[in-house]
Design a protein around this motif. Structure first.
Motif, short mmCIF file in Angstrom:
data_model
loop_
_atom_site.label_atom_id
_atom_site.label_comp_id
_atom_site.label_asym_id
_atom_site.label_seq_id
_atom_site.Cartn_x
_atom_site.Cartn_y
_atom_site.Cartn_z
N PRO A 277 0.82 -1.23 0.00
CA PRO A 277 0.00 0.00 0.00
C PRO A 277 0.84 1.27 0.00
O PRO A 277 0.44 2.28 -0.59
N LEU A 278 2.02 1.20 0.62
CA LEU A 278 2.90 2.37 0.62
C LEU A 278 3.37 2.68 -0.80
O LEU A 278 3.40 3.84 -1.22
N VAL A 279 3.76 1.62 -1.52
CA VAL A 279 4.24 1.80 -2.89
C VAL A 279 3.12 2.39 -3.76
O VAL A 279 3.33 3.35 -4.51
N ILE A 280 1.91 1.84 -3.60
CA ILE A 280 0.78 2.29 -4.42
C ILE A 280 0.41 3.73 -4.08
O ILE A 280 0.28 4.58 -4.98
N ALA A 281 0.28 4.02 -2.78
CA ALA A 281 -0.11 5.37 -2.38
C ALA A 281 0.97 6.38 -2.75
O ALA A 281 0.68 7.50 -3.20
N GLY A 282 2.24 5.96 -2.60
CA GLY A 282 3.34 6.85 -2.98
C GLY A 282 3.32 7.13 -4.47
O GLY A 282 3.51 8.28 -4.90
N SER A 283 3.06 6.09 -5.27
CA SER A 283 2.97 6.28 -6.72
C SER A 283 1.84 7.25 -7.05
O SER A 283 2.00 8.17 -7.84
N PHE A 284 0.69 7.01 -6.39
CA PHE A 284 -0.47 7.85 -6.64
C PHE A 284 -0.14 9.31 -6.34
O PHE A 284 -0.37 10.20 -7.16
N LEU A 285 0.47 9.53 -5.17
CA LEU A 285 0.73 10.91 -4.76
C LEU A 285 1.78 11.59 -5.64
O LEU A 285 1.76 12.81 -5.79
#
Lengths: 311, 311
Positions: A277-285
């Motif tokens: 989730p960190l990777v995904i949220a970081g990518s999103f942001l």
């Protein structure tokens, strides 16, 4: 009509001014020909819709994935909302004492300083190549073009080797100084200088008694602003996207840009899925500001380009 | 890559020894760029060439410390005889063979569709097609890595429910999967270049083709496409250079599948040589080989396309 074509010409030479295509005035469109039946209309637009879906759906997946926790990512339907959006963002911003914000800040710093300094340095060089006559001009410009043709990544390891021998790896300068050097921007600046800035205008300034430096700052620069913005934007995106250089140069996590930081987390997902989730949220942001900026700056380029052509 | 700067305005004006356009003032404008060019491009390459001519040789059992000896082109011979390096090169070549025609074909197809008389909402389609270019390479590779990962990917599960079992990350499919990522990232960018070029195709030519009885599709491929050959040449050149840079996508995918090894492409081989095998001279030699190859290829492409244009 003549103003738009004079502006379209330099951009059509270079592959890097995509906004212009979007800003092409509708008057240039050809009249409806009898060739297009209803079938052709459906066929052409249907294919365009399919192509757009291919481009947009992966981004949409990222948006939906940001709303899910690790288990929901593996379990549920991809295009449904999960309830973990704010929890994910909160975790992203607090993980490791909020290091993600630090990475985001570093990315902005590298990209902005690289774009402004590098863009200005390139603008001056392109202006000189366009407006001045001097010995060795051809050879120097040839060197710039060779620089354009050498792939970035081929110089990354040599840059590292040199930086290592000078002991400047793992510093901001190791990422910033290479960002200042973009031969393609010089090429663009020369094209823009030829397109936006008539020799007669500089001639007039010279007749009025302005020296070459003053002519550049008071006459040339204001007219080259749209070109500068375009060059700086491309350089901003290039530095923001750069991965290999910072990956190799930097060891201190506090200096990482987002690309390297997210990669660091990604390489731990295999051992610990909680990083997912960190990777995904970081990518999103890190994508959202760029997408928004792109949509807004496209407008800016369009108006900038047309404003430059009217003057 | 010639630039239209020596336009008629310059050649028609009489040669004038006007002060402030000569070498001394030009130098003021050129020094900043060439300083960073020297520091960030020439010096690293020269240093890497120098380094690549030496090797560290350990005496005895390796306890006696290493001494640096001149080996001439020995490192180049070693690199070119290294099986994993050659395998990486073969992969890169295969990647180029798949990627370059696919990308240009897709981009040309969408540009022609956008330029078709019956196309609607051109601006919106351009924006959507271009959107992936706003996504940093690392993030694009990450998104697709998850879209390829069984369990997370909606594509894999949709295909599986239709009875098709595909592992996009398997040894055989990972290369085409990577081509897909790069096409996704770069197609829109090239669509805009080619569409801009298509917009400047003279209307009379298309009218004449229509009068002669050529249909829309025939016009698109036999009239429009040859007329934008210069833009296609530029797109080809930058696509070839770009594909030689291949590093980010395999580096990211290597975190998601064991099919991508640590020396999968030459850039990764050089990275591995520098940071895992601690053989800096070989890393330098590999980078130089890659830069030379890029120079050679772009020279061939420029020759090839400019020849085509002059005829």
């Amino acid at each position: 009509m003549s103003t738009t074509s004079s502006i379209a010409r330099p951009t059509s030479v270079s592959p890097s001014v995509p906004a212009d295509g979007a800003g092409a005035p509708p008057t240039r469109r050809r009249r409806r020909s009898p060739g297009g039946g209803i079938g052709a209309t459906f066929g052409v637009n249907g294919l365009l819709v399919l192509g757009s879906a291919y481009m947009v759906l992966p981004l949409l997946w990222l948006v939906f994935a940001t709303t899910k926790d690790a288990s929901a990512l593996y379990g549920s339907d991809a295009f449904t909302w999960g309830g973990a959006f704010f929890a994910n963002l909160e975790r992203l911003l607090t993980e490791d004492d909020g290091i993600f914000l630090r990475w985001l800040g570093n990315s902005v710093l590298y990209a902005a300083v690289g774009a402004i300094v590098g863009g200005f340095v390139a603008l001056m060089a392109g202006y000189a190549f366009d407006k001045f006559q001097f010995r060795g001009k051809g050879a120097l410009y040839g060197a710039v073009l060779i620089g354009v043709l050498i792939p970035n990544t081929a110089t990354v390891i040599p840059l590292y080797l040199l930086a290592a021998s000078l002991g400047v790896t793992n510093t901001m300068w190791a990422v910033l100084i290479p960002a200042f050097c973009n031969p393609f921007s010089v090429y663009l600046a020369r094209v823009f200088s030829a397109g936006y800035l008539p020799d007669e205008t500089l001639e007039a300034a010279r007749v009025d008694g302005a020296g070459p430096i003053r002519s550049f700052f008071s006459v040339g620069l204001p007219m080259l602003v749209p070109g500068f913005v375009t060059i700086a934007l491309f350089q901003f995106v290039a530095v923001w996207n750069n991965f290999m250089l910072p990956l190799i140069m930097l060891q201190d996590r506090q200096l990482f840009p987002t690309s390297v930081g997210i990669f660091l987390w990604q390489s731990q997902v295999q051992q610990n899925p909680e990083y997912l989730p960190l990777v995904i949220a970081g990518s999103f942001l890190s994508v959202v500001p760029l997408v928004i900026a792109f949509v807004m700056l496209q407008r800016f380029w369009r108006s900038g380009l047309s404003a430059g052509s009217v003057k | 890559m010639s630039v239209r700067t020596s336009g008629p305005s310059r050649s028609t004006t009489k040669p004038r020894p006007i002060q402030g356009t000569g070498g001394r003032t030009a130098a003021i404008f050129l020094v900043p760029f060439f300083t960073v060019f020297l520091v960030a491009m020439i010096a690293p390459v020269v240093y890497a060439v120098g380094l690549s001519l030496f090797a560290e040789q350990r005496s005895g059992l390796g306890f006696g410390g290493a001494e640096t000896v001149f080996v001439g082109l020995g490192n180049y011979v070693d690199v070119l005889q290294n099986d994993t390096f050659i395998a990486g090169f073969a992969r890169l070549a295969l990647y180029c063979v798949l990627y370059v025609p696919t990308l240009l074909g897709v981009a040309l197809g969408f540009a022609l569709l956008l330029d078709a008389v019956v196309a609607k909402a051109r601006r919106a389609f351009q924006l959507l097609l271009f959107l992936p270019h706003a996504v940093p390479g690392v993030i694009a590779a990450l998104i697709w890595a998850y879209l390829y990962t069984p369990g997370v990917s909606p594509i894999v599960s949709a295909l599986a429910s239709g009875g098709i079992q595909i592992d996009f990350l398997s040894v055989h499919l990972v290369l085409p999967s990577m081509v897909n990522i790069a096409v996704w990232e770069w197609a829109g960018y090239n669509v805009i270049i080619l569409f801009t070029a298509l917009q400047s195709v003279p209307r009379e030519v298309l009218e004449a083709a229509r009068v002669d009885g050529a249909g829309e599709i025939r016009t698109a491929f036999s009239i429009k496409t040859p007329l934008i050959a210069p833009a296609l040449g530029v797109a080809l050149l930058f696509t070839v250079i770009g594909s030689l840079q291949l590093f980010t996508e395999p580096k990211i995918l290597s975190t998601a599948t064991t099919a991508v090894t640590s020396t999968w492409v030459p850039n990764m081989w050089a990275y591995d040589a520098a940071f895992n095998r601690n053989n800096l001279p070989q890393a330098a030699a590999a980078s130089i080989i890659l830069a030379l190859l890029a120079g050679l290829l772009s020279w061939v492409v420029t020759r090839f396309t400019s020849k085509g244009n002059s005829r």
